[in-house]
Design a protein around this motif. Sequence first.
Motif, mmCIF file in Angstrom:
data_model
loop_
_atom_site.group_PDB
_atom_site.id
_atom_site.type_symbol
_atom_site.label_atom_id
_atom_site.label_comp_id
_atom_site.label_asym_id
_atom_site.label_seq_id
_atom_site.Cartn_x
_atom_site.Cartn_y
_atom_site.Cartn_z
ATOM 1 N N ILE A 40 55.707 32.349 31.616
ATOM 2 C CA ILE A 40 54.904 31.270 30.727
ATOM 3 C C ILE A 40 54.819 31.053 31.412
ATOM 4 N N SER A 41 53.411 30.916 32.614
ATOM 5 C CA SER A 41 52.828 31.193 33.566
ATOM 6 C C SER A 41 51.173 30.808 32.530
ATOM 7 N N ASP A 42 50.532 30.382 33.360
ATOM 8 C CA ASP A 42 48.853 30.762 32.635
ATOM 9 C C ASP A 42 48.487 30.994 34.082
ATOM 10 N N SER A 43 48.753 30.772 35.165
ATOM 11 C CA SER A 43 48.342 31.497 36.190
ATOM 12 C C SER A 43 49.064 31.526 37.403
ATOM 13 N N ALA A 44 49.030 32.389 38.078
ATOM 14 C CA ALA A 44 49.959 33.516 39.375
ATOM 15 C C ALA A 44 49.091 33.399 40.922
ATOM 16 N N VAL A 45 49.659 32.575 41.685
ATOM 17 C CA VAL A 45 49.234 33.050 43.367
ATOM 18 C C VAL A 45 50.594 33.768 44.111
ATOM 19 N N VAL A 46 50.286 34.655 44.298
ATOM 20 C CA VAL A 46 51.234 35.297 45.298
ATOM 21 C C VAL A 46 50.601 34.707 46.930
ATOM 22 N N LEU A 47 51.699 34.561 47.754
ATOM 23 C CA LEU A 47 51.748 34.165 49.334
ATOM 24 C C LEU A 47 52.282 35.794 49.677
ATOM 25 N N ASP A 48 51.334 35.406 50.692
ATOM 26 C CA ASP A 48 52.255 36.729 52.259
ATOM 27 C C ASP A 48 51.816 36.311 53.714
ATOM 28 N N ARG A 49 52.230 35.754 54.360
ATOM 29 C CA ARG A 49 52.420 35.133 55.830
ATOM 30 C C ARG A 49 51.789 33.898 55.663
ATOM 31 N N GLY A 50 52.208 33.206 55.331
ATOM 32 C CA GLY A 50 51.630 31.749 54.222
ATOM 33 C C GLY A 50 50.970 31.515 54.131
ATOM 34 N N THR A 51 49.774 32.931 53.409
ATOM 35 C CA THR A 51 48.025 32.761 53.034
ATOM 36 C C THR A 51 47.682 33.306 51.237
ATOM 37 N N ILE A 52 47.225 32.983 51.050
ATOM 38 C CA ILE A 52 47.234 33.228 49.482
ATOM 39 C C ILE A 52 46.362 34.419 49.802
ATOM 40 N N ALA A 53 47.340 35.968 48.990
ATOM 41 C CA ALA A 53 47.171 37.388 48.812
ATOM 42 C C ALA A 53 46.375 37.758 47.549
ATOM 43 N N HIS A 54 46.790 36.666 46.735
ATOM 44 C CA HIS A 54 45.890 36.881 45.657
ATOM 45 C C HIS A 54 46.132 35.838 44.656
ATOM 46 N N ALA A 55 45.307 36.007 44.092
ATOM 47 C CA ALA A 55 45.296 34.428 42.918
ATOM 48 C C ALA A 55 44.160 34.893 41.074
ATOM 49 N N GLY A 56 44.778 34.639 40.460
ATOM 50 C CA GLY A 56 44.479 35.032 39.506
ATOM 51 C C GLY A 56 45.338 34.633 37.968
ATOM 52 N N SER A 57 44.749 35.084 37.306
ATOM 53 C CA SER A 57 45.625 34.845 35.725
ATOM 54 C C SER A 57 47.198 35.678 35.549
ATOM 55 N N ALA A 58 48.295 34.527 35.190
ATOM 56 C CA ALA A 58 49.571 35.211 35.018
ATOM 57 C C ALA A 58 49.793 36.697 34.643
ATOM 58 N N LYS A 59 48.641 36.493 33.005
ATOM 59 C CA LYS A 59 48.667 37.623 32.089
ATOM 60 C C LYS A 59 48.160 38.704 33.071
ATOM 61 N N GLU A 60 46.437 38.955 33.861
ATOM 62 C CA GLU A 60 46.838 40.461 34.639
ATOM 63 C C GLU A 60 47.846 40.915 35.419
ATOM 64 N N LEU A 61 48.620 39.789 36.059
ATOM 65 C CA LEU A 61 49.753 40.415 36.795
ATOM 66 C C LEU A 61 50.768 41.137 36.153
ATOM 67 N N ARG A 62 51.106 40.370 35.098
ATOM 68 C CA ARG A 62 52.219 41.246 33.799
ATOM 69 C C ARG A 62 51.980 42.450 33.333
ATOM 70 N N GLU A 63 50.446 42.396 33.044
ATOM 71 C CA GLU A 63 50.105 43.795 31.970
ATOM 72 C C GLU A 63 49.916 44.235 33.533
ATOM 73 N N GLN A 64 50.018 44.230 34.933
ATOM 74 C CA GLN A 64 50.075 44.998 35.234
ATOM 75 C C GLN A 64 50.905 45.161 36.430
ATOM 76 N N PRO A 65 52.505 45.857 35.999
ATOM 77 C CA PRO A 65 53.365 45.930 37.183
ATOM 78 C C PRO A 65 52.778 46.512 38.548
ATOM 79 N N GLN A 66 52.247 47.795 38.459
ATOM 80 C CA GLN A 66 51.743 48.382 39.900
ATOM 81 C C GLN A 66 51.320 47.790 41.328
ATOM 82 N N LEU A 67 50.316 46.555 40.532
ATOM 83 C CA LEU A 67 49.243 45.428 41.571
ATOM 84 C C LEU A 67 50.292 44.688 41.657
#
Length: 234
Positions: free
Chosen positions: A198-225
């Motif tokens: 139900i999201s448009d975009s996604a950000v993954v944080l790691d150790r207080g910094t942004i490790a990944h930023a992109g579309s939610a669809k991209e991460l939803r369709e790439q579970p390995q990523l």
Amino acid sequence: MAELLAIDKLSAGYGEAVVLHDVSLRLDQGHTLALLGRNGTGKTTLINTLAGATRQHGGTLLLGGVALHKLAPHQRAAAGIGWVPQERNIFKSLTVHENLTAVARPGKWTPEGVYAMFPRLAERKGNLGTQLSGGEQQMLAVGRALVVNPKLLLLDEPLEGLAPIIVEELLRAIRRITREEGLSAIIVEQHPQAILAISDSAVVLDRGTIAHAGSAKELREQPQLLDRLLGVSR
């Protein structure tokens, strides 16, 4: 789409301890951002910083052009921040209805609108906060944030510790609030697939910094990523 939130070079934490380092991101009006990451990576700190509950060491926060970083927490609510913290923080000595009317501001969302979305709360409007189940308290916390009539809704692990039937009810409500009603939101959640849907975009944080930023669809369709981002430190 007009930009609603602009975070630039944000550093923040608690006291002298800096948890977030040089974080920058954007959120457009009407969009939902899934904020993901392992425990302790800074997700809650980012939400709390937007609400004014941390110490900001650097950077800027703009909400609709208003400099949030210059405002006290109660002023941020007036500027358009609706916050549902992990602890829920409902007024347990007040009734459900008093919780909603105590903070309500003029606008689209009213206590009656909250009752229509959460019939359980309508049935318990005269009950004290202490008399509610965990799921009902979470519904009340979401409703209380809505009646402030915010521009941006912050949800910190809204599904944590709840029974599956309550999780489904809350997910339907969040989907309605964001997808149908068009309220912008940032959602922290330990169950990423439920929120990515139900999201448009996604950000993954790691150790207080942004490790990944992109579309939610991209991460939803790439579970390995997604698994790699959530399971392996940089």
